[in-house]
Write a protein that holds these residues in place. Structure first.
Motif, PDB file in Angstrom:
ATOM      1  N   GLY A 154       0.790  -1.233   0.000  1.00  0.00           N
ATOM      2  CA  GLY A 154       0.000   0.000   0.000  1.00  0.00           C
ATOM      3  C   GLY A 154       0.816   1.275   0.000  1.00  0.00           C
ATOM      4  N   ILE A 155       2.133   1.174   0.159  1.00  0.00           N
ATOM      5  CA  ILE A 155       2.964   2.371   0.288  1.00  0.00           C
ATOM      6  C   ILE A 155       3.010   3.212  -0.983  1.00  0.00           C
ATOM      7  CG2 ILE A 155       5.350   3.156   0.644  1.00  0.00           C
ATOM      8  CD1 ILE A 155       5.642   0.915   2.707  1.00  0.00           C
ATOM      9  N   PRO A 156       3.177   2.637  -2.197  1.00  0.00           N
ATOM     10  CA  PRO A 156       3.206   3.492  -3.388  1.00  0.00           C
ATOM     11  C   PRO A 156       1.958   4.365  -3.541  1.00  0.00           C
ATOM     12  CG  PRO A 156       4.023   1.312  -3.926  1.00  0.00           C
ATOM     13  CD  PRO A 156       3.497   1.226  -2.530  1.00  0.00           C
ATOM     14  N   ALA A 157       0.776   3.802  -3.307  1.00  0.00           N
ATOM     15  CA  ALA A 157      -0.458   4.591  -3.410  1.00  0.00           C
ATOM     16  C   ALA A 157      -0.504   5.669  -2.339  1.00  0.00           C
ATOM     17  CB  ALA A 157      -1.677   3.672  -3.296  1.00  0.00           C
ATOM     18  N   LEU A 158      -0.052   5.355  -1.130  1.00  0.00           N
ATOM     19  CA  LEU A 158      -0.029   6.333  -0.042  1.00  0.00           C
ATOM     20  C   LEU A 158       0.827   7.539  -0.410  1.00  0.00           C
ATOM     21  CD1 LEU A 158      -0.578   7.030   3.015  1.00  0.00           C
ATOM     22  CD2 LEU A 158       1.551   5.826   3.513  1.00  0.00           C
ATOM     23  N   VAL A 159       2.031   7.299  -0.898  1.00  0.00           N
ATOM     24  CA  VAL A 159       2.949   8.384  -1.259  1.00  0.00           C
ATOM     25  C   VAL A 159       2.416   9.168  -2.450  1.00  0.00           C
ATOM     26  CG1 VAL A 159       5.291   8.892  -2.062  1.00  0.00           C
ATOM     27  CG2 VAL A 159       4.927   7.143  -0.306  1.00  0.00           C
ATOM     28  N   LEU A 160       1.873   8.471  -3.439  1.00  0.00           N
ATOM     29  CA  LEU A 160       1.362   9.144  -4.644  1.00  0.00           C
ATOM     30  C   LEU A 160       0.236  10.101  -4.308  1.00  0.00           C
ATOM     31  CD1 LEU A 160       1.242   9.463  -7.734  1.00  0.00           C
ATOM     32  CD2 LEU A 160      -0.301   7.490  -7.785  1.00  0.00           C
ATOM     33  N   LEU A 188       1.534  -3.650  18.517  1.00  0.00           N
ATOM     34  CA  LEU A 188       1.539  -2.414  17.740  1.00  0.00           C
ATOM     35  C   LEU A 188       2.960  -1.962  17.423  1.00  0.00           C
ATOM     36  CD1 LEU A 188       0.142   0.101  16.549  1.00  0.00           C
ATOM     37  CD2 LEU A 188       0.152   1.086  18.859  1.00  0.00           C
ATOM     38  N   ARG A 189       3.869  -2.050  18.388  1.00  0.00           N
ATOM     39  CA  ARG A 189       5.233  -1.565  18.171  1.00  0.00           C
ATOM     40  C   ARG A 189       5.895  -2.289  17.004  1.00  0.00           C
ATOM     41  NH1 ARG A 189       9.184  -1.213  23.264  1.00  0.00           N
ATOM     42  NH2 ARG A 189       7.531   0.283  23.792  1.00  0.00           N
ATOM     43  N   ALA A 190       5.732  -3.602  16.939  1.00  0.00           N
ATOM     44  CA  ALA A 190       6.339  -4.366  15.846  1.00  0.00           C
ATOM     45  C   ALA A 190       5.729  -3.975  14.504  1.00  0.00           C
ATOM     46  CB  ALA A 190       6.156  -5.865  16.099  1.00  0.00           C
ATOM     47  N   MET A 191       4.424  -3.762  14.475  1.00  0.00           N
ATOM     48  CA  MET A 191       3.774  -3.377  13.227  1.00  0.00           C
ATOM     49  C   MET A 191       4.255  -2.011  12.753  1.00  0.00           C
ATOM     50  SD  MET A 191      -0.160  -4.793  13.461  1.00  0.00           S
ATOM     51  CE  MET A 191      -0.641  -3.678  14.778  1.00  0.00           C
ATOM     52  N   LEU A 192       4.265  -1.028  13.648  1.00  0.00           N
ATOM     53  CA  LEU A 192       4.672   0.322  13.267  1.00  0.00           C
ATOM     54  C   LEU A 192       6.138   0.375  12.860  1.00  0.00           C
ATOM     55  CD1 LEU A 192       2.836   2.588  15.882  1.00  0.00           C
ATOM     56  CD2 LEU A 192       2.204   2.113  13.514  1.00  0.00           C
ATOM     57  N   ILE A 215       8.182   2.538   4.651  1.00  0.00           N
ATOM     58  CA  ILE A 215       7.808   3.840   4.091  1.00  0.00           C
ATOM     59  C   ILE A 215       9.036   4.703   3.860  1.00  0.00           C
ATOM     60  CG2 ILE A 215       6.611   6.005   4.601  1.00  0.00           C
ATOM     61  CD1 ILE A 215       4.457   4.364   6.020  1.00  0.00           C
ATOM     62  N   LEU A 216       9.963   4.712   4.808  1.00  0.00           N
ATOM     63  CA  LEU A 216      11.189   5.501   4.651  1.00  0.00           C
ATOM     64  C   LEU A 216      12.028   5.000   3.483  1.00  0.00           C
ATOM     65  CD1 LEU A 216      12.250   5.999   8.391  1.00  0.00           C
ATOM     66  CD2 LEU A 216      11.368   7.738   6.817  1.00  0.00           C
ATOM     67  N   ILE A 217      12.128   3.695   3.336  1.00  0.00           N
ATOM     68  CA  ILE A 217      12.888   3.132   2.216  1.00  0.00           C
ATOM     69  C   ILE A 217      12.265   3.544   0.887  1.00  0.00           C
ATOM     70  CG2 ILE A 217      13.538   0.982   1.057  1.00  0.00           C
ATOM     71  CD1 ILE A 217      13.795  -0.294   3.826  1.00  0.00           C
ATOM     72  N   PHE A 218      10.931   3.427   0.780  1.00  0.00           N
ATOM     73  CA  PHE A 218      10.281   3.770  -0.489  1.00  0.00           C
ATOM     74  C   PHE A 218      10.416   5.260  -0.781  1.00  0.00           C
ATOM     75  CE2 PHE A 218       6.781   5.041  -3.198  1.00  0.00           C
ATOM     76  CZ  PHE A 218       6.833   4.084  -4.209  1.00  0.00           C
ATOM     77  N   CYS A 219      10.222   6.101   0.240  1.00  0.00           N
ATOM     78  CA  CYS A 219      10.342   7.551   0.025  1.00  0.00           C
ATOM     79  C   CYS A 219      11.749   7.937  -0.420  1.00  0.00           C
ATOM     80  CB  CYS A 219       9.957   8.303   1.294  1.00  0.00           C
ATOM     81  SG  CYS A 219       8.190   8.291   1.653  1.00  0.00           S
TER      82      CYS A 219
END
Length: 486
Positions: free
Chosen positions: A310-316, A424-428, A435-439
């Motif tokens: 889902g990251i590409p759509a989020l950033v776009l 939650l911590r592991a998921m985040l 997200i940082l890698i893709f950005c």
């Protein structure tokens, strides 16, 4: 093994495995979704935002009735070990659909005019009679989907979804002279034709010899938690999304609703394209994974893939939502792009949550699910009430609602995953790292993009599309954690 056991065992030799099932469903759903997305730029030039607003109100009403059409007994079709019991559950669902449709007809007859006035809905009263037919067609299609998932007829399910999309879009294109009526009718006819075709085919193939009223009653009692709890859970979930267009229609008019609903429809496309297909396969496999003690690994492996996909759509959407909508759908839809930008985090978490929302049903935790969905619904409704109470305009109201929705879906995702031992911590930590890698990889595209139709924007788009394709291939081809542990 006796003959009766043989008769009720699924024909696994003729069915694809889980991995292949995902591929078949995603391919079929991709074809249906690509067709819808391809037709959308044409529809936005044939219909006005007011037309889409009227349809959004219809879709909201249809969602409220449609989600309870089977009293959620459709969720139980995948659970029995015996196909005979599953067939009787299908019959139970059809009886529930008939009763719900009749109640809907009575409601239209008695309260149709009052409903149109309360919602500030710009349609003729006769249009409301599409609603009962929509409930029946949507309910039938849902039952057929659940049955195909149980039998792992993923190829047929993909064909059914594609047929539904083809018919719906054909009606909407051909009937554009009828305005919003054609948009509504396309949805109803698409569901009805797709569901009826495969229902008749299955009845001819299997017959109805195993259907017994006494067995239907016994199964209705056995799975009574679905109507008692899951029905309300689903209603609160639907209300959290579809109540918004109804409220906005009453407060701000059809144009605002049209932009909001169209933006939500477009940004939700990844959920329909990938999430729903994978969720169907996961629901078919989850009971066996639970019995084998592999549910935590399977759930987290799926969540991580969805999060990364889902990251590409989020950033776009965050970086170029308004310009993207204006270029593809016409300048009149730029505001929908602004709404899409605000919705991006909400849809990102919903994309992860949707396929995994079956976890409480698999573990029979309907009470917990009901509490979570009611709390989410109450928070989102309170947000709208506060915006109305403080006379917040439409655009800020949508922005605030989107932020609250993102937090709500993250909360429910955390709750359900915690029940299988994932925190939650592991998921985040995983999601933030991806997200940082893709950005970082997408930074050249972000810097090149100018928002104007020039060579810089073209180069930016080409780079971003190529990066997204490589990213998706890496994500969907990654090894599953449980395989590595083995």
């Amino acid at each position: 093994m006796n003959k009766q056991a043989l008769a009720t065992e699924p024909d696994t030799a003729a069915r694809p495995g889980a991995g292949r099932g995902v591929g078949v469903l995603v391919s079929g759903q991709a074809a249906a979704q690509v067709l819808t997305l391809a037709v959308a730029p044409i529809l936005t030039r044939l219909y006005t935002p007011q037309d889409f607003g009227a349809v959004a109100v219809f879709a909201g009403l249809l969602a409220f009735f449609g989600v309870v059409a089977c009293l959620r007994y459709d969720l139980s079709i995948a659970l029995p070990a015996s196909d005979r019991d599953a067939e009787n559950l299908v019959a139970l669902c059809l009886l529930c659909i008939a009763a719900t449709t009749a109640l809907c007809m009575l409601g239209v007859l008695l309260f149709g005019d009052s409903l149109i006035l309360a919602l500030n809905w710009s349609v003729d009263a006769s249009t409301l009679w599409l609603l009962p037919f929509g409930v029946a067609s949507a309910g039938l299609f849902t039952v057929i989907e659940r049955w195909m998932v149980r039998q792992q007829y993923f190829g047929q399910l993909a064909q059914a979804r594609l047929l539904r999309s083809v018919i719906a879009n054909a009606v909407q294109l051909a009937g554009h002279g009828l305005g919003a009526l054609a948009l509504m009718g396309g949805t109803v006819i698409g569901h009805g034709t797709g569901g009826l075709f495969w229902a008749v085919r299955e009845i001819r193939r299997r017959g109805c010899g195993n259907i017994r009223l006494v067995r239907i009653v016994a199964l209705a009692r056995r799975y009574k938690d679905f109507p008692l709890f899951s029905t309300w859970t689903a209603t609160f979930n639907v209300a959290g999304v579809h109540l918004v267009p109804l409220i906005f229609s009453a407060l701000f008019g059809a144009a605002v609703v049209g932009h909001f609903a169209f933006a939500l429809r477009m940004v939700s496309a990844p959920i329909t394209l990938i999430g729903a297909a994978i969720g169907s396969v996961f629901f078919a496999q989850a009971p066996a994974a639970l019995r084998a003690g592999r549910l935590p690994e399977a759930a987290e492996a799926l969540r991580r893939k969805l999060a990364s996909a889902g990251i590409p759509a989020l950033v776009l959407l965050i970086c170029a939502g308004p310009d993207l909508f204006a270029a593809v759908f016409g300048e009149n839809w730029r505001m929908a792009g602004h709404y899409a930008r605000w919705m991006a985090p909400w849809v990102y978490f919903q994309f992860q949550f949707s396929p995994l929302s079956c976890l409480p049903d698999v573990m029979e935790l309907q009470k917990m699910e009901l509490t979570a969905q009611f709390s989410t619904f109450a928070v989102r409704l309170a947000t709208l009430a506060l915006c109305y109470g403080f006379s917040v305009p439409a655009d800020p109201s949508i922005a605030v609602f989107s932020v609250v929705s993102a937090v709500a879906y993250l909360g429910m995702l955390t709750l359900f995953m915690s029940r299988v031992g994932v925190g939650l911590r592991a998921m985040l930590a995983h999601d933030a790292r991806q997200i940082l890698i893709f950005c970082a990889l997408a930074l050249p595209s972000i810097l090149l993009f100018s928002g104007a139709p020039d060579w810089r924007s073209l180069a930016s788009a080409i780079y971003f599309l190529a990066l997204s394709a490589v990213w998706m291939r890496r994500t969907l081809g990654a090894k599953r954690p449980e395989t590595a542990q083995a």
